[in-house]
Design an enzyme around this catalytic site. Structure first.
Site, short mmCIF file in Angstrom:
data_model
loop_
_atom_site.label_atom_id
_atom_site.label_comp_id
_atom_site.label_asym_id
_atom_site.label_seq_id
_atom_site.Cartn_x
_atom_site.Cartn_y
_atom_site.Cartn_z
N LEU A 177 0.71 -1.29 -0.15
CA LEU A 177 -0.10 -0.08 0.08
C LEU A 177 0.85 1.29 0.00
O LEU A 177 2.07 1.29 0.47
CB LEU A 177 -0.98 0.02 1.12
CG LEU A 177 -0.40 0.00 2.66
CD1 LEU A 177 -0.03 1.46 2.83
CD2 LEU A 177 -1.57 -0.33 3.41
N CYS A 206 9.54 4.10 4.16
CA CYS A 206 9.76 2.73 3.51
C CYS A 206 11.08 2.77 2.72
O CYS A 206 12.06 1.91 2.93
CB CYS A 206 8.39 2.27 2.74
SG CYS A 206 7.19 1.83 3.75
P1 NAD Z 1 4.14 1.82 12.01
O1 NAD Z 1 5.41 2.03 12.53
O2 NAD Z 1 3.10 2.92 11.40
O3 NAD Z 1 3.21 0.98 12.68
C1 NAD Z 1 3.77 -0.16 13.43
C2 NAD Z 1 3.12 -0.37 14.72
O4 NAD Z 1 3.43 -1.40 15.37
C3 NAD Z 1 3.31 1.05 15.75
O5 NAD Z 1 2.02 1.39 16.20
C4 NAD Z 1 3.94 0.19 16.92
O6 NAD Z 1 3.45 0.77 18.16
C5 NAD Z 1 3.51 -1.31 16.74
N1 NAD Z 1 4.05 -2.20 17.49
C6 NAD Z 1 5.46 -2.56 17.54
N2 NAD Z 1 5.82 -3.69 18.27
C7 NAD Z 1 4.51 -3.89 18.59
C8 NAD Z 1 4.11 -5.27 19.45
N3 NAD Z 1 5.29 -5.86 20.08
N4 NAD Z 1 2.88 -5.53 19.63
C9 NAD Z 1 1.83 -4.65 19.06
N5 NAD Z 1 2.34 -3.88 18.54
C10 NAD Z 1 3.54 -3.44 18.09
O7 NAD Z 1 4.43 1.24 10.58
P2 NAD Z 1 3.77 0.83 9.29
O8 NAD Z 1 4.25 1.97 8.41
O9 NAD Z 1 2.41 0.39 9.63
O10 NAD Z 1 4.75 -0.28 8.77
C11 NAD Z 1 4.66 -1.58 9.18
C12 NAD Z 1 5.45 -2.56 8.32
O11 NAD Z 1 4.96 -2.69 7.01
C13 NAD Z 1 6.97 -2.10 8.12
O12 NAD Z 1 7.73 -3.35 8.03
C14 NAD Z 1 6.84 -1.27 6.84
O13 NAD Z 1 8.34 -1.39 6.48
C15 NAD Z 1 5.81 -2.25 5.93
N6 NAD Z 1 5.03 -1.41 4.95
C16 NAD Z 1 4.89 -0.08 5.31
C17 NAD Z 1 4.10 0.46 4.23
C18 NAD Z 1 3.83 1.96 4.54
O14 NAD Z 1 3.35 2.75 3.47
N7 NAD Z 1 3.81 2.53 5.69
C19 NAD Z 1 3.92 -0.02 3.05
C20 NAD Z 1 4.20 -1.31 3.01
C21 NAD Z 1 4.86 -1.97 3.89
#
Ligand code: NAD
Length: 430
Positions: A154, A261
């Protein structure tokens, strides 16, 4: 199905809300109690178009269940998704601390019987398979599970749309039982499904991000050359892009790639490649060029505008791109802070990201709107591709300003018209 999503950021919460709206019962497990309580009231800690409405509907229907307790969610779930952060370590390597902690807690709480555990956090190839042994050590003997990696593609600012209409679903999974469950779960998204080895799916995510980032590095490099030798990068992109194999989409010059990312994933891929013995790899070079980009732009600005010290500089755009409030690794915000550090008074505006920018820096003065930013400014710098900045009244902007220097990092504006209005116009690569 009964599903848990661990992590409630851009990826986790959007996935949880999307699955709940399809009729599944979805627990969304997060660490922060305050944010979890707010989520129960339909309040989200970041901006994503359409997400709050979706969450509110799911909450009202009793299908979306925020919790901070793994023991309330995991034992009830047929499928557990992991969507925690995987930021960069100072070395550039992916920091898997959040993932390891989440996986440990999932393992401790797996129910007796069968569960599919799916990682969606972006990780170096080989990571997801290691989760098997962590869960294996923690789980009770009656708990049975399979593992998969389903990368998320996304785009922030389009997260809801992309969740419901992905270009493809990649299922990195090698268990027939789990593949069947995951195919069933994903069929409502009406997208082609590709089943691959787990490591291939991990590669697909890193490679897709690296390739998209490469297009931006390529455009930046080409823009630098155009500046030196009287080319116009926009004409060049148009002409090159007429080749159907290339296309004009998704390559544009500016401040380099940023956001939550691309920088971390390219750096992570470069480290991974080095660990595999591929020294001097392309990803390492991309990472280096991109890290130098903001400094290079600053140097060009100083050559064209002069020293920033004592000047009033207006900045439009602080997020990593339009349509998001995310300022993680935003090159626009980095440049704004660097200019302030050089002794300029920096007035700034962004349609969505000012709240987050305020949390990161106290060096900028935030303004209500772009016209306030322009008031008595010696220079105006447009750093992101927000539509709002494209459609402003530039005659009025010019009147508000004390100087006439206009930098258009993303080439949003018609150069000739801006010159005709009296601006000293500087685009990128033109
Ligand atoms: P984010 O930082 O917005 O959210 C991650 C969440 O996980 C945070 O709210 C954090 O508090 C929570 N968290 C951490 N440890 C935890 C635990 N033990 N238990 C419960 N919650 C916990 O990150 P994001 O942007 O949603 O990205 C998540 C993953 O997806 C990453 O690996 C990222 O590279 C990947 N990703 C992100 C995007 C993007 O556009 N943001 C797109 C594709 C892939």
């Amino acid at each position: 199905m009964k599903i848990s999503v661990v992590g409630a950021g851009y990826v986790g919460l959007t996935l949880a809300a999307g699955l709940a709206s399809l009729g599944h019962k979805v627990w969304v497990v997060r660490k922060d109690k305050e944010k979890s309580e707010a989520l129960k009231q339909g309040k989200i800690h970041f901006f994503e178009p359409g997400l709050e409405e979706l969450v509110k509907k799911d909450l009202a229907a009793g299908r979306l269940l925020p919790t901070t307790e793994y023991c309330k969610a995991i034992p009830q779930s047929d499928v557990v998704f992991i969507a925690v952060g995987t930021p960069s370590l100072p070395t550039g390597e992916a920091d898997l601390t959040q993932l390891d902690l989440a996986v440990g807690q999932i393992g401790e709480n797996l129910r007796s019987g069968y569960t599919v555990v799916v990682n969606k956090s972006t990780v170096p190839p080989g990571t997801t398979r290691k989760i098997v042994s962590i869960i294996g050590e923690k789980k009770k003997s009656s708990a049975d599970f399979d593992i998969g990696f389903c990368p998320e593609f996304l785009r922030e600012g389009h997260a809801v749309e992309d969740t419901f209409h992905p270009d493809r679903v990649i299922l990195g999974c090698e268990s027939e039982k789990a593949i069947k469950i995951l195919k069933d779960l994903h069929k409502s998204f009406n997208a082609p499904i590709l089943n691959t080895r787990i490591e291939s799916a991990e590669f697909i995510k890193y490679a897709a991000n690296a390739y998209l980032a490469l297009r931006i590095v390529f455009a930046d490099q080409l823009a630098d050359l155009c500046e030196r030798a009287s080319g116009d990068i926009e004409e060049v992109i148009k002409g090159v892009g007429m080749d159907k194999r290339i296309g004009t989409h998704y390559w544009y010059p500016g401040l380099g790639y940023g956001g939550s990312c691309f920088p971390k994933d390219v750096a992570g891929f470069a480290c991974f490649a080095n660990q595999q013995g591929c020294r001097g790899n392309l990803f390492e070079k991309m990472d280096k060029l991109n890290k130098e980009r903001v400094k290079k732009v600053l140097k060009t600005l100083e050559a064209e505008f002069g020293r920033f010290k004592g000047k009033k500089v207006g900045i439009l755009g602080l997020a990593c791109k339009k349509g998001t409030d995310d300022v993680r690794n935003s090159n626009a915000l980095k440049l704004a802070v660097m200019i302030a550090q050089r002794g300029a008074k920096v007035m700034a505006n962004d349609p969505l990201a000012m709240g987050n920018a305020r949390l990161i820096t106290s060096k900028l003065m935030f303004c209500r709107d772009p016209y306030e930013v322009a008031q008595r400014a010696d220079a105006l710098l447009i750093l992101t591709d927000c539509l709002e900045f494209e459609t402003m009244d530039y005659k009025r902007i010019k009147k508000e300003m004390a100087g006439n220097f206009l930098f258009d990092a993303r080439n949003l504006l018609p150069k000739e018209q801006m010159i005709a209005l009296g601006f000293k116009y500087l685009g990128t690569g033109r």
